[in-house]
Scaffold this active site. Structure first.
Site, short mmCIF file in Angstrom:
data_model
loop_
_atom_site.label_atom_id
_atom_site.label_comp_id
_atom_site.label_asym_id
_atom_site.label_seq_id
_atom_site.Cartn_x
_atom_site.Cartn_y
_atom_site.Cartn_z
CG ASP A 103 80.72 2.56 -26.19
OD1 ASP A 103 80.87 1.74 -25.03
OD2 ASP A 103 81.81 2.61 -26.80
C1 LIG Z 1 86.00 10.95 -21.36
C2 LIG Z 1 84.94 10.77 -20.05
C3 LIG Z 1 84.34 9.51 -20.01
N1 LIG Z 1 83.49 9.36 -19.20
C4 LIG Z 1 83.00 8.01 -18.78
C5 LIG Z 1 81.74 7.82 -19.48
C6 LIG Z 1 81.32 6.41 -19.67
O1 LIG Z 1 80.53 6.20 -18.48
C7 LIG Z 1 82.67 5.82 -19.42
C8 LIG Z 1 82.89 5.04 -20.83
O2 LIG Z 1 82.47 3.58 -20.80
P1 LIG Z 1 81.31 3.25 -21.37
O3 LIG Z 1 81.79 1.66 -22.01
O4 LIG Z 1 80.94 4.15 -22.45
O5 LIG Z 1 80.21 3.32 -20.65
P2 LIG Z 1 80.16 2.59 -18.87
O6 LIG Z 1 80.83 1.35 -19.25
O7 LIG Z 1 80.54 3.48 -18.02
O8 LIG Z 1 78.71 2.35 -18.80
P3 LIG Z 1 77.56 1.57 -19.63
O9 LIG Z 1 78.40 0.81 -20.56
O10 LIG Z 1 76.83 0.46 -18.92
O11 LIG Z 1 76.61 2.66 -20.25
O12 LIG Z 1 83.52 6.93 -19.43
C9 LIG Z 1 83.36 10.30 -18.38
O13 LIG Z 1 82.50 10.15 -17.28
N2 LIG Z 1 83.91 11.51 -18.22
C10 LIG Z 1 84.60 11.55 -19.18
O14 LIG Z 1 85.38 13.07 -19.36
#
Ligand SMILES: Cc1cn([C@H]2C[C@H](O)[C@@H](COP(=O)(O)OP(=O)(O)OP(=O)(O)O)O2)c(=O)[nH]c1=O
Length: 207
Positions: free
Chosen positions: A73
């Site tokens: 997360d």
């Molecule tokens: C800050 C940042 C976040 N992110 C993404 C990572 C995570 O996928 C998302 C944060 O949400 P999360 O809730 O961590 O993850 P998710 O909902 O995408 O997937 P899952 O819970 O099924 O694993 O933001 C990027 O892709 N690039 C970035 O620079």
């Protein structure tokens, strides 16, 4: 000889799937919905706790399956000392619900340094839980209104914590980072490798 536990990635994130593929460990993906938890801890504890919740939620779908379950997360927390007095420091920015909110997030991140926390949890076949958190400091350059509107309208930030993707157009928002880049994208590979090897999973030919 019992077969080794399989690896399940408890994530719907294409980015996490891609990053895990780099480690060359066979895995399959399974997702579940977790209740948003409201904890009063700091952002690092929230990220770790949510990762653990995600792993447990998928484990509940696979009773008795011989598997390691890996979840993560990522969240963005304002951190700039200048925000201390206003009590905003530590404020968590989740995924924006609209391009308008995405622009609002970028206003708050512009010209400041924030912290990205990625929690990772690995839940073993016998219920052994190992987890960790990686923190990366990200500094945005000062953004003009038209840059903020241009990025928000791109839609790239809508499914990402903090409303930006450092691996995409969002790279142009960033002045510098201090720490693990893969953790900002959502999957801190150094931490993931150490958790997997700690559980006896061979990564790049080394357990
Ligand atoms: C800050 C940042 C976040 N992110 C993404 C990572 C995570 O996928 C998302 C944060 O949400 P999360 O809730 O961590 O993850 P998710 O909902 O995408 O997937 P899952 O819970 O099924 O694993 O933001 C990027 O892709 N690039 C970035 O620079």
């Amino acid at each position: 000889m019992a077969s080794p536990p399989e690896l399940i990635l408890a994530s719907g994130s294409p980015r996490r799937r891609e990053l895990l593929t780099h480690l060359g460990v066979p895995f399959r993906v399974m997702t579940s919905d977790i209740p948003e938890i409201s904890v009063h801890d700091g952002p690092a504890e929230v990220a770790r706790d949510l990762a653990e919740q995600k792993a447990r939620a998928v484990r509940a779908l696979l009773p008795g399956v011989n598997a390691h379950i890996l979840a993560a997360d990522t969240l963005v927390a304002l951190h700039d000392p200048a925000l201390q007095d206003s009590g905003q420091s530590g404020t968590i920015l989740g995924k924006p619900i609209s391009t308008e909110q995405n622009a609002e997030y970028l206003h708050r991140l512009s010209g400041r340094t924030h912290r990205v926390y990625s929690g990772v949890a690995l839940l073993g076949p016998a219920g052994e839980l190992h987890s960790g958190v990686e923190m990366t400091e990200v500094s945005f350059r000062s953004l003009s209104e038209s840059e903020i509107q241009h990025y928000a309208r791109s839609g790239e930030g809508l499914d990402k914590a903090g409303g930006y993707g450092i691996q995409g157009l969002g790279m142009a928002l960033v002045a510098r980072i201090g720490g693990d880049y893969s953790s900002v994208v959502g999957f801190p590979l150094t931490l993931v490798i150490s958790l997997l090897r700690g559980a006896g999973v061979s990564v790049w030919g080394q357990a």
